[in-house]
Design a protein around this motif. Sequence first.
Motif, short mmCIF file in Angstrom:
data_model
loop_
_atom_site.label_atom_id
_atom_site.label_comp_id
_atom_site.label_asym_id
_atom_site.label_seq_id
_atom_site.Cartn_x
_atom_site.Cartn_y
_atom_site.Cartn_z
N MET A 114 0.85 -1.19 0.00
CA MET A 114 0.00 0.00 0.00
C MET A 114 0.89 1.24 0.00
SD MET A 114 -2.82 -1.11 2.88
CE MET A 114 -1.88 -2.27 3.88
N LYS A 121 1.19 2.07 -7.06
CA LYS A 121 0.80 1.14 -8.12
C LYS A 121 -0.24 1.76 -9.07
CE LYS A 121 -0.50 -2.07 -5.16
NZ LYS A 121 -0.16 -1.67 -3.78
N ASP A 153 -8.59 -3.51 -7.19
CA ASP A 153 -9.50 -3.06 -6.12
C ASP A 153 -10.69 -2.27 -6.68
OD1 ASP A 153 -8.05 -4.20 -4.08
OD2 ASP A 153 -6.93 -2.38 -3.61
N PHE A 212 -12.87 -10.89 1.23
CA PHE A 212 -12.24 -9.98 0.27
C PHE A 212 -11.22 -10.72 -0.59
CE2 PHE A 212 -8.51 -7.37 -0.76
CZ PHE A 212 -9.09 -6.51 -1.67
N ARG A 213 -10.40 -11.58 0.06
CA ARG A 213 -9.36 -12.31 -0.69
C ARG A 213 -9.98 -13.22 -1.75
NH1 ARG A 213 -5.46 -9.03 -0.07
NH2 ARG A 213 -5.00 -8.59 2.09
N GLY A 238 -2.12 -4.71 -2.41
CA GLY A 238 -0.88 -5.05 -1.72
C GLY A 238 -0.81 -6.48 -1.21
N ARG A 270 -8.37 1.91 3.48
CA ARG A 270 -7.53 0.73 3.64
C ARG A 270 -7.74 0.12 5.03
NH1 ARG A 270 -3.87 4.20 0.30
NH2 ARG A 270 -3.25 2.99 -1.51
N LEU A 301 -6.79 -2.44 6.58
CA LEU A 301 -5.67 -3.01 7.34
C LEU A 301 -4.85 -1.93 8.04
CD1 LEU A 301 -4.42 -5.85 4.97
CD2 LEU A 301 -5.93 -6.03 6.94
N ARG A 350 5.62 -9.97 3.27
CA ARG A 350 5.33 -9.90 1.84
C ARG A 350 6.51 -9.59 0.94
NH1 ARG A 350 -0.30 -6.44 2.16
NH2 ARG A 350 -1.59 -8.05 3.14
#
Length: 169
Positions: A13, A17, A36, A59-60, A82, A120, A122, A139
Amino acid sequence: MNKRTNIILVGPMGAGKSTIGRQLAARLHMPFFDSDREIEKRTGVDIPTIFEFEGEEGFRNRESAMLEDLCAQRGIVLATGGGAVMREANRELLRRCGKVVYLRTAIQTQLRRTARDRNRPLLQTEDPKARLEELMRIRDPLYREIADLIVDTDRDSVRKAVQAVVRHF
Ligand code: S3P
């Protein structure tokens, strides 16, 4: 570069991008998609609402399905979320989908770029810096695993990042 090759942007994030992807697509005369935004269009609700009602897992699942659909196209620039690299199946899909560019960014830069952002889920935490560090630890190796090219977006302006990608492929 073959006109039918996709360019996939991965990274955390606040890596840029969407901004870089849009300019890259304009420069190469290719259509641009942001996974997204496509999920939001398809569901008619924003990302925080999906997290609220379906949790991150929900969501995933939507994200994986969207990436599959987008990767059925040819000659697109695709900005991923992300966390898209978290699932092994997504990593395999993205590698097959096109040339993968990892937009690498320092935590401080990510923090600055996402500071006032409510979109966002997260990062809606007491300590967004700690969250970003934790996500990066997990990640970064996954982004590197699938990257054909790594571009540093702290140092490079948007224009320079676009140039670096164009020159490489
Ligand atoms: C996420 C990143 C977001 C979005 C969702 C989860 C993540 O996309 O997919 O909030 O897990 O890092 P951006 O990287 O475009 O902010």
